[in-house]
Design a protein around this motif. Structure first.
Motif, PDB file in Angstrom:
ATOM      1  N   SER A  56       2.121  12.638  -4.007  1.00 46.50           N
ATOM      2  CA  SER A  56       2.984  11.517  -3.979  1.00 46.50           C
ATOM      3  C   SER A  56       2.247  10.221  -3.315  1.00 46.50           C
ATOM      4  CB  SER A  56       4.337  11.703  -3.206  1.00 46.50           C
ATOM      5  OG  SER A  56       5.123  12.378  -3.935  1.00 46.50           O
ATOM      6  N   ALA A  57       1.144  10.723  -2.467  1.00 46.63           N
ATOM      7  CA  ALA A  57       0.507   9.220  -1.964  1.00 46.63           C
ATOM      8  C   ALA A  57      -0.724   9.161  -2.885  1.00 46.63           C
ATOM      9  CB  ALA A  57      -0.214  10.040  -0.665  1.00 46.63           C
ATOM     10  N   GLY A  58      -1.060   9.944  -4.020  1.00 43.15           N
ATOM     11  CA  GLY A  58      -2.334   9.926  -4.956  1.00 43.15           C
ATOM     12  C   GLY A  58      -3.275  10.908  -4.409  1.00 43.15           C
ATOM     13  N   ASN A  59      -3.864  11.454  -5.589  1.00 42.17           N
ATOM     14  CA  ASN A  59      -5.069  12.485  -5.112  1.00 42.17           C
ATOM     15  C   ASN A  59      -5.767  12.149  -4.001  1.00 42.17           C
ATOM     16  OD1 ASN A  59      -4.381  13.884  -7.529  1.00 42.17           O
ATOM     17  ND2 ASN A  59      -5.633  12.790  -8.805  1.00 42.17           N
ATOM     18  N   GLU A  60      -5.955  13.183  -3.195  1.00 45.75           N
ATOM     19  CA  GLU A  60      -6.965  13.007  -2.000  1.00 45.75           C
ATOM     20  C   GLU A  60      -8.224  12.617  -2.113  1.00 45.75           C
ATOM     21  OE1 GLU A  60      -7.731  14.943   2.449  1.00 45.75           O
ATOM     22  OE2 GLU A  60      -7.564  16.424   0.567  1.00 45.75           O
ATOM     23  N   SER A  61      -8.927  13.151  -3.396  1.00 42.46           N
ATOM     24  CA  SER A  61     -10.206  12.899  -3.649  1.00 42.46           C
ATOM     25  C   SER A  61     -10.399  11.430  -4.188  1.00 42.46           C
ATOM     26  CB  SER A  61     -10.723  13.641  -5.178  1.00 42.46           C
ATOM     27  OG  SER A  61      -9.517  13.501  -6.199  1.00 42.46           O
ATOM     28  N   TYR A  62      -9.069  10.738  -4.826  1.00 38.71           N
ATOM     29  CA  TYR A  62      -9.339   9.321  -4.936  1.00 38.71           C
ATOM     30  C   TYR A  62      -9.064   8.519  -3.852  1.00 38.71           C
ATOM     31  CZ  TYR A  62      -7.832   4.764  -7.189  1.00 38.71           C
ATOM     32  OH  TYR A  62      -7.733   3.572  -7.525  1.00 38.71           O
ATOM     33  N   ARG A  63      -8.133   8.852  -2.805  1.00 40.92           N
ATOM     34  CA  ARG A  63      -7.866   8.178  -1.604  1.00 40.92           C
ATOM     35  C   ARG A  63      -9.213   8.317  -0.845  1.00 40.92           C
ATOM     36  NH1 ARG A  63      -3.775  10.793   1.193  1.00 40.92           N
ATOM     37  NH2 ARG A  63      -3.875  12.150  -0.352  1.00 40.92           N
ATOM     38  N   LYS A  64     -10.013   9.232  -0.838  1.00 40.31           N
ATOM     39  CA  LYS A  64     -11.345   9.209  -0.298  1.00 40.31           C
ATOM     40  C   LYS A  64     -12.385   8.370  -0.871  1.00 40.31           C
ATOM     41  CE  LYS A  64     -11.406  13.997   1.786  1.00 40.31           C
ATOM     42  NZ  LYS A  64     -11.817  15.248   1.554  1.00 40.31           N
ATOM     43  N   LYS A  65     -12.364   8.218  -2.091  1.00 44.64           N
ATOM     44  CA  LYS A  65     -13.325   7.190  -2.820  1.00 44.64           C
ATOM     45  C   LYS A  65     -13.039   5.917  -2.338  1.00 44.64           C
ATOM     46  CE  LYS A  65     -15.272  10.284  -5.893  1.00 44.64           C
ATOM     47  NZ  LYS A  65     -15.548  10.756  -7.354  1.00 44.64           N
ATOM     48  N   LEU A  66     -11.326   5.484  -2.284  1.00 43.29           N
ATOM     49  CA  LEU A  66     -11.062   4.342  -1.900  1.00 43.29           C
ATOM     50  C   LEU A  66     -11.738   3.989  -0.508  1.00 43.29           C
ATOM     51  CD1 LEU A  66      -7.517   4.050  -3.284  1.00 43.29           C
ATOM     52  CD2 LEU A  66      -9.330   2.763  -3.998  1.00 43.29           C
ATOM     53  N   VAL A  84      -1.524   5.619  -3.035  1.00 38.17           N
ATOM     54  CA  VAL A  84      -1.730   5.246  -4.268  1.00 38.17           C
ATOM     55  C   VAL A  84      -0.396   4.556  -5.119  1.00 38.17           C
ATOM     56  CG1 VAL A  84      -2.889   5.730  -6.588  1.00 38.17           C
ATOM     57  CG2 VAL A  84      -4.015   6.554  -4.521  1.00 38.17           C
ATOM     58  N   THR A  85      -0.416   3.631  -5.765  1.00 38.39           N
ATOM     59  CA  THR A  85       0.902   3.314  -6.574  1.00 38.39           C
ATOM     60  C   THR A  85       0.722   3.085  -7.951  1.00 38.39           C
ATOM     61  OG1 THR A  85       0.414   1.010  -5.989  1.00 38.39           O
ATOM     62  CG2 THR A  85       1.934   2.189  -4.507  1.00 38.39           C
ATOM     63  N   THR A  86       1.761   2.915  -8.720  1.00 41.21           N
ATOM     64  CA  THR A  86       1.688   2.662 -10.132  1.00 41.21           C
ATOM     65  C   THR A  86       1.441   1.031 -10.257  1.00 41.21           C
ATOM     66  OG1 THR A  86       3.227   4.546 -10.619  1.00 41.21           O
ATOM     67  CG2 THR A  86       2.732   3.037 -12.282  1.00 41.21           C
ATOM     68  N   GLY A  87       0.170   0.864 -10.149  1.00 40.43           N
ATOM     69  CA  GLY A  87      -0.167  -0.717 -10.212  1.00 40.43           C
ATOM     70  C   GLY A  87       0.209  -1.189  -8.604  1.00 40.43           C
ATOM     71  N   ALA A  88      -0.314  -2.614  -8.784  1.00 40.16           N
ATOM     72  CA  ALA A  88       0.056  -3.403  -7.414  1.00 40.16           C
ATOM     73  C   ALA A  88       1.546  -3.672  -7.393  1.00 40.16           C
ATOM     74  CB  ALA A  88      -0.567  -4.635  -7.444  1.00 40.16           C
ATOM     75  N   ILE A 248       7.535   4.335   3.157  1.00 38.80           N
ATOM     76  CA  ILE A 248       7.105   3.879   1.651  1.00 38.80           C
ATOM     77  C   ILE A 248       6.942   5.454   1.068  1.00 38.80           C
ATOM     78  CG2 ILE A 248       4.615   3.378   0.494  1.00 38.80           C
ATOM     79  CD1 ILE A 248       6.198   0.872   1.286  1.00 38.80           C
ATOM     80  N   MET A 249       6.586   6.466   1.812  1.00 34.97           N
ATOM     81  CA  MET A 249       6.238   7.625   1.326  1.00 34.97           C
ATOM     82  C   MET A 249       7.726   8.203   0.687  1.00 34.97           C
ATOM     83  SD  MET A 249       4.234  10.139   0.348  1.00 34.97           S
ATOM     84  CE  MET A 249       2.883   9.734   1.081  1.00 34.97           C
ATOM     85  N   LYS A 250       8.831   7.725   1.406  1.00 31.20           N
ATOM     86  CA  LYS A 250       9.910   8.314   0.745  1.00 31.20           C
ATOM     87  C   LYS A 250      10.306   7.631  -0.689  1.00 31.20           C
ATOM     88  CE  LYS A 250      12.201   8.535   5.327  1.00 31.20           C
ATOM     89  NZ  LYS A 250      13.214   7.597   6.170  1.00 31.20           N
ATOM     90  N   ARG A 255       9.531   8.854  -6.888  1.00 30.41           N
ATOM     91  CA  ARG A 255       8.947   8.760  -8.110  1.00 30.41           C
ATOM     92  C   ARG A 255       7.912   9.791  -8.487  1.00 30.41           C
ATOM     93  NH1 ARG A 255       4.352   8.327  -5.931  1.00 30.41           N
ATOM     94  NH2 ARG A 255       3.156   6.338  -6.064  1.00 30.41           N
ATOM     95  N   LEU A 256       8.032  10.506  -7.577  1.00 32.77           N
ATOM     96  CA  LEU A 256       7.039  12.033  -7.713  1.00 32.77           C
ATOM     97  C   LEU A 256       5.380  11.432  -7.502  1.00 32.77           C
ATOM     98  CD1 LEU A 256       8.904  13.640 -10.640  1.00 32.77           C
ATOM     99  CD2 LEU A 256       9.320  13.481  -8.262  1.00 32.77           C
ATOM    100  N   SER A 257       4.868  10.877  -8.438  1.00 31.50           N
ATOM    101  CA  SER A 257       3.440  10.766  -8.285  1.00 31.50           C
ATOM    102  C   SER A 257       3.032   9.401  -9.176  1.00 31.50           C
ATOM    103  CB  SER A 257       2.646  12.116  -8.758  1.00 31.50           C
ATOM    104  OG  SER A 257       2.789  12.467  -9.979  1.00 31.50           O
TER     105      SER A 257
END
Length: 387
Positions: A56-66, A84-88, A248-250, A255-257
């Motif tokens: 739900s927070a976004g792929n960990e691999s993407y968050r590491k690159k962020l 990670v969100t669906t757009g800003a 925020i995580m709730k 919205r799942l992911s």
């Protein structure tokens, strides 16, 4: 819910195109610069048997690159401090839902990105504007004016830096003044930094650089403008405030992911070399210089020189920007061409402001900008409501 000032004239643009008229779209921040090939290739060449939900927070691999990307701009985070969100857009919406109760207030310098108002309406928040003007290039209003707006219901200040719609880049001094205010009144500072890379004079000073207010600062971000990937709909909500993150995580779980393919694109984008921004920034600066020059050469037009993003606000010798922008599409063309602009009234909260102003996005190539400015110059000569 208000109509979007950026999109509400689309039916008139479509009707003009159906008549064979070429419409130059300077109304919306949709760049014509190609999305980087490695970003698109990452999606094209992805191989998996099931397109699964991500975390739900976004792929960990993407968050590491962020995390690595933010390190390069001197913002030091952990993967747990990024959602990670669906757009800003979703990041702003989640932030409003988490940090406010219905009836609370948020202070925003106007003119501001119109969807901030829409998200406030959706979440029951009252927007309290503090006005900046074209005469100062839309600099941050005096800090005393901001303090006058603070009430017991005020929960946050929201800025966009570099600014949409004005292109203004807030200075370190202005950011430090905001720091003192949020510290004094214990407010959140929402900082939308989607245009961080596009600062043409001087360096960008992020809200995350402010010391001693780490729990007050919320960073909103997106890949849309940075990598010319608006349709990817991938953004980020970032803060060091663990209580806010837990809340925020709730909403993120509800919205799942966030979108799967777009996270793949985001990972590839985060690995692009710094030279990518050198090239794109140089191109936008060239376009800025051209459009500002052309506008200020027109009789009766006033235009400040923006320091960032890819927008400019111009004051035109017209009676009503909403009528004028509609007239451009419905009743005017010059050699089979016209231009689509965003009426500035939709970027102001204070009624009556912006009636003679428009926002132009210099997201088209220089030839297209020149042609659009030819149309605008001719239109201002012919417009029946010229003042």
């Amino acid at each position: 819910m208000p109509q979007s000032p950026i999109r509400k004239l689309v039916p008139f643009a479509e009707a003009a195109k159906n008549k064979g008229i070429t419409v130059y779209h300077l109304n919306i921040g949709q760049p014509d610069i190609e999305t980087p090939k490695p970003v698109l290739d990452a999606v094209r060449n992805s191989h998996f048997k099931v397109l699964e939900y991500s975390h739900s927070a976004g792929n960990e691999s993407y968050r590491k690159k962020l995390v690595a990307y933010y390190d390069r701009v001197n913002i030091h985070l952990t993967t747990e401090e990024i959602i990670v969100t669906t757009g800003a857009s979703e990041a702003i919406l989640f932030g409003f839902l988490s940090c406010f109760d219905s009836g609370d207030e948020i202070i925003i310098p106007e003119p501001f990105y119109a969807n901030y108002h829409a998200f406030a309406v959706a979440t029951g928040i009252k927007v309290v504007p503090v006005t900046s003007g074209i005469e100062t290039g839309f600099a941050l209003p005096p800090i005393e004016e901001i303090e006058k707006k603070i009430t017991p219901r005020t929960k946050a200040i929201l800025i966009c830096n570099p600014n949409n719609p004005t292109g203004y880049v807030y200075t370190e001094s202005e950011m430090q003044q905001l720091r003192e205010v949020i510290l004094k009144y214990d407010l959140y500072l929402f900082s939308d930094e989607a245009y961080r890379e596009f600062c043409y004079e001087g360096k960008h000073f992020s809200a995350m650089y402010l010391k001693g207010v780490e729990d007050n600062v919320i960073l909103i971000d997106s890949i849309s403008k940075r990598y010319s990937a608006c349709g990817g709909r991938i953004g980020a909500f970032i803060t060091k405030n663990k209580t806010v993150l837990d809340t925020i995580m709730k909403f993120a779980q509800a919205r799942l992911s966030p979108p799967g393919f777009a996270q793949i694109a985001g990972e590839a984008a985060a690995e692009l070399p710094e030279s990518y921004f050198d090239i794109t920034k140089a191109e936008y600066k060239k376009r800025r210089n051209l459009i500002v020059k052309r506008l200020n050469e027109m009789n009766g037009v006033e235009c400040a020189n923006p320091s960032g993003a890819f927008y400019v606000m111009a004051k035109l010798p017209i009676d009503d920007c909403d009528i004028f922008c509609k007239w451009l599409l419905k009743d005017f063309n010059y050699n089979g061409q016209t231009v689509m602009l965003a009426p500035a009234t939709g970027f102001y909260e204070t009624k009556g402001l912006g009636k003679q102003e428009v926002r132009l996005a210099y997201v088209l190539n220089c030839d297209a900008i020149n042609a659009a400015m030819d149309c605008l110059d001719k239109a201002l000569e012919e417009y029946p409501g010229r003042v």
